[in-house]
Each structure stands twice: as C-alpha cells, then as structure tokens.
Scaffold this motif. Structure first.
Motif, PDB file in Angstrom:
ATOM      1  N   THR A 190     -55.931  18.113   9.404  1.00 15.16           N
ATOM      2  CA  THR A 190     -56.511  19.443   9.643  1.00 15.16           C
ATOM      3  C   THR A 190     -56.090  20.370   8.509  1.00 15.16           C
ATOM      4  OG1 THR A 190     -56.716  21.279  11.212  1.00 15.16           O
ATOM      5  CG2 THR A 190     -54.572  20.221  11.062  1.00 15.16           C
ATOM      6  N   ARG A 228     -60.953  13.546  12.854  1.00 12.85           N
ATOM      7  CA  ARG A 228     -60.413  12.842  14.024  1.00 12.85           C
ATOM      8  C   ARG A 228     -61.113  11.511  14.207  1.00 12.85           C
ATOM      9  NH1 ARG A 228     -62.982  16.602  18.900  1.00 12.85           N
ATOM     10  NH2 ARG A 228     -65.098  15.706  18.829  1.00 12.85           N
ATOM     11  N   ASN A 229     -60.434  10.640  14.921  1.00 10.66           N
ATOM     12  CA  ASN A 229     -61.016   9.341  15.262  1.00 10.66           C
ATOM     13  C   ASN A 229     -62.079   9.537  16.346  1.00 10.66           C
ATOM     14  OD1 ASN A 229     -59.264   7.957  13.517  1.00 10.66           O
ATOM     15  ND2 ASN A 229     -57.680   7.815  15.119  1.00 10.66           N
ATOM     16  N   GLN A 271     -64.542   7.762  11.888  1.00 13.25           N
ATOM     17  CA  GLN A 271     -64.008   9.124  11.905  1.00 13.25           C
ATOM     18  C   GLN A 271     -65.126  10.160  11.828  1.00 13.25           C
ATOM     19  OE1 GLN A 271     -61.223   9.186   8.605  1.00 13.25           O
ATOM     20  NE2 GLN A 271     -59.548   8.437   9.896  1.00 13.25           N
ATOM     21  N   ARG A 312     -60.268  10.274  19.679  1.00 12.89           N
ATOM     22  CA  ARG A 312     -60.258  11.707  19.343  1.00 12.89           C
ATOM     23  C   ARG A 312     -58.894  12.210  18.881  1.00 12.89           C
ATOM     24  NH1 ARG A 312     -64.720  15.271  22.488  1.00 12.89           N
ATOM     25  NH2 ARG A 312     -66.421  13.760  22.267  1.00 12.89           N
ATOM     26  N   ILE A 313     -58.087  11.340  18.373  1.00 11.42           N
ATOM     27  CA  ILE A 313     -56.795  11.738  17.805  1.00 11.42           C
ATOM     28  C   ILE A 313     -57.029  12.347  16.434  1.00 11.42           C
ATOM     29  CG2 ILE A 313     -54.586  10.878  16.903  1.00 11.42           C
ATOM     30  CD1 ILE A 313     -54.597   8.798  19.108  1.00 11.42           C
ATOM     31  N   LEU A 314     -56.375  13.503  16.191  1.00  6.02           N
ATOM     32  CA  LEU A 314     -56.515  14.186  14.910  1.00  6.02           C
ATOM     33  C   LEU A 314     -55.819  13.399  13.811  1.00  6.02           C
ATOM     34  CD1 LEU A 314     -55.966  17.962  15.760  1.00  6.02           C
ATOM     35  CD2 LEU A 314     -58.101  16.847  15.118  1.00  6.02           C
ATOM     36  N   SER A 331     -61.097  19.717  10.602  1.00  5.74           N
ATOM     37  CA  SER A 331     -60.256  18.646  11.144  1.00  5.74           C
ATOM     38  C   SER A 331     -60.989  17.317  11.050  1.00  5.74           C
ATOM     39  CB  SER A 331     -59.862  18.940  12.599  1.00  5.74           C
ATOM     40  OG  SER A 331     -61.008  19.060  13.416  1.00  5.74           O
TER      41      SER A 331
END
Length: 407
Positions: free
Chosen positions: A326, A316-317, A285, A321-323, A314
C-alpha cells in the motif's frame, strides 16, 4: 510577488475600447457587491458598458455613479427598465427583492444577471425560471450569479472527481464576525437573510456540482442564532448533512460569526475504493485506489486556491484479499487561467488575473450574443438550488424565508 501582481491587476484591470454593439448594463441598487461583481470586470470586457444606476436614495446613487464613473443616474428601478438603451440589468438588491425585480426585468425584455441566491425560496424560483417570456424565441438571458463556478480552478477540480464514486463531501466557509454586525441585512429575516442564504448557498451549490445530482433529503441542520428575540429566525451559522441518490453523504458548515483569522473555504471529496486496471500485475493480484480531492478556496479561487489530490493505492491477493502493498501519491494543482486547467480547456479565453466574476461575465455576454458557452448555470439548476436551501431551513426549524406577494 506573482500573487500580488495578479491581484493588483484583477482589481485594477486594463481598460479596453468598447465595441459599437456593446451590452449596456443598468444596476438596480448601489450595492457594495456591484463593483466586484460587474463594474470592475466590465472594464476589461470590450462588449460591456455599465451605463446607469438607480437606488432608493437618489443622492446615494449619485455618489455611487461618480465614484465608479457610471454615466447615467436614474430616479427609480423602473426608469432603468423602461430605458430602451439599457440591454441588461444587474440585480444586487436584498434577497427578498431578487424575485420581484428579476420578474419585472424579464417582462421588460432585459437580460438579467441576478445575485445569488436567485430568490427567497423554491416557490419563487419555480415561478421566476418558468416565466413564459423565457420560453419564447430569442428569450432574455437570466443567470444566477454563482461566479465561483465559472472559475478555471473549480472546473479543473471537477476533472479529478467521479460523481458516481463519491461517498462523502465536506464543505466549510466563513466570514469573520467583525465584518457583519447584527443590523446587517444578512441577519434580517424579512429580507430573506441567514447564513444559508448569504454564504452557505455556495456550499450547497458546489456539493450539488460534485455529486452531479440533487439531494434526496436533508438529514440534519443545526443553526446558530443570536437569541436576542429580534434575529431569532435568522441563522448566523449552521451545520447540515444531506443524503444523495448514490448513498453519498455531504456536510455543509458555514459561519458568518467566525474568528478574526480568516480561513479559505474548503471542499473535500472522498471517493469509494475502486479497482484499477494494471496489466503489470500477476493474475492472482488486483490494484485498488481510494481518492480524496480537496479544493481550498472554492468561493474566491481567483484570490488564492489549491487543489490537492491524494490517491491511496493497495495491491492485494484476489483469493484471500490479503494486502501485499500500500502507498499514497499526493499532487497539488492550480488553475488561475484555463491554460493552466488542462488540455480540455486550453483554447478558452482568460488571463491569470481574471476574477471569477470576469469569467462569469464572459459567459453571460456569450449567451446574450448567441455564442456557445463553456459553462452555464441554468434555470433548473437554480430552482433545485433553492429547493436544497428550503430542505435545510425546514429541517433547522427556522422555516422558509418569506415568499413575496408580487406576481
């Protein structure tokens, strides 16, 4: 109550005993800005004495001197420049006269505190700030009086900004319409008037300070005019956008015909999203931050101001890139003195009631006395400032302000 007491002291500061080697000032013109910009701040400075004043109307100079306890009244500006007991001059004349009388004062060997804008255009600024007298050993001091930039609030504001990461800046400023009528010199083209010259120059100046760079081009400039056939070359308001070398965009908006309800000037800075180092996160992450910093009251911070810092974070992975999460953190700050501005400034002089003009005067005296200065507006800075104003006027279609024939 604290604000009332602070302003009460600012406009009626304690008088101090003057030193034997105090700088004696002469004022060229009995201008309304002189008490705020020099006379009042000088009361609390042990090394400044306002000695003389001259005006085109001698009776007006007499009245002005009596009101402000100025010992000497001269019959002309030249008489002040010729007086060997005068060390420095303050020039609050109409914009079109700044260049000529600054040149005359420098040639007379006087230090010069020059009201902004320094000149009518960049042509004059290039000549003024490159005078051979300014390159000699122990030259006269010349300072364009951007008083607001000397205030601790503006300096603290800068500590929250990373110029290379700025993507957008919004600035606005205003004067209520009832303060200035059509016949005011602010709307006189021949006297180098216009909202960009009188008020918008503050917007331009702080924009350049935020980016720590100079604009590449003026993208748009939409001026407002009276449209009465008399003032058609003077902008009463404007909206302009500029592009900077890092690709960032700046907006400047000013009106001198604003509503009766006064709104403090505002500078809002948006940074790009950046990666943050966070060792607590798993290796899969990453943490990001987008920062928005707003200074409310950037022109007259000594009256009131607030610095808002809004950080949006935020998680994210890295792979998809998935949040994951946040959130937003919000903090407000103030700095009426350098003690409030942070560890970097804590040993610098100043009181919470000092006006921005008083902080400016402190640095002007330091420079005259050969001491170090924490902050300064140099000649190159002032020249580029006028180039930015010229960019906007050219884009607006109103054209540059007239260039003086004086050489």
């Amino acid at each position: 109550m604290a604000m009332i007491m602070r302003l009460f002291t600012a406009f009626g500061p304690p008088k101090v005993e003057k030193k034997n080697d105090a700088i004696h000032f002469g004022i060229l013109g009995a201008a309304q800005i002189a008490p705020l910009a020099l006379i009042t701040p000088a009361l609390s400075h042990p090394e400044v004495i306002v000695q003389a004043v001259a005006a085109r109307d001698y009776s007006r100079a007499l009245t002005f001197a009596k009101k402000h306890n100025i010992p000497d009244v001269r019959t002309s500006y030249d008489e002040i420049l010729e007086d060997p007991k005068i060390d420095a001059v303050f020039i609050p004349l109409p914009n079109s006269l700044h260049y000529e009388w600054a040149v005359r004062a420098i040639r007379a060997g006087k230090h010069v505190l020059l009201e902004k804008p320094s000149t009518s255009n960049a042509i004059e600024a290039q000549i003024l700030f490159n005078l051979p007298e300014l390159s000699q050993s122990n030259p006269p001091v010349l300072l364009e009086a951007f008083h607001n930039r000397f205030h601790p609030a503006v300096q603290k504001f800068r500590t929250f900004i990373t110029p290379a990461e700025v993507v957008h800046v919004h600035t606005d400023s205003m004067i209520p319409w009832l303060i200035l009528d059509k016949d005011n010199i602010a709307f006189n083209y021949r006297l180098a008037g216009g909202s960009m010259m009188m008020l918008g120059t503050y917007n331009f100046s702080i924009i350049r300070m935020i980016f720590d760079d100079d604009p590449v081009e003026c993208l748009t400039c939409e001026p407002g005019i009276f449209g009465d056939g008399i003032h058609d070359q003077c902008d009463t308001n404007f909206k302009a956008t500029f592009r900077f070398p890092n690709g960032g965009i700046a907006e400047a908006s000013t009106t001198m015909r604003g509503s009766i309800l006064w709104k403090p000037s505002e500078a809002r800075v948006t940074h790009k999203e950046v990666l943050m180092d966070d060792q607590s996160l798993p290796g899969t992450q990453e943490k990001l931050r987008t920062r928005v910093v707003t200074l409310h009251g950037f022109i007259h911070a000594f009256i009131w101001h607030r610095i808002d810092v809004k950080d949006t974070f935020s998680i994210r992975n890295k792979r998809d890139r998935i949040l994951v999460n946040t959130w937003t953190e919000f903090k407000s700050h103030k700095a009426y003195s350098y003690k409030e501005a942070g560890d970097k400034f804590e040993n610098l002089p100043g009181e919470d009631w000092w006006m921005s003009y008083r902080y400016q005067l402190e640095e002007f005296v330091n420079r005259v006395k050969g001491r170090s200065t924490q902050y300064w507006v140099g000649g190159q800075d002032s020249w580029v400032q006028m180039k930015m104003i010229d960019m906007a006027y050219e884009k607006s279609g109103l054209g540059l302000r007239p260039t003086s024939d004086f050489r």
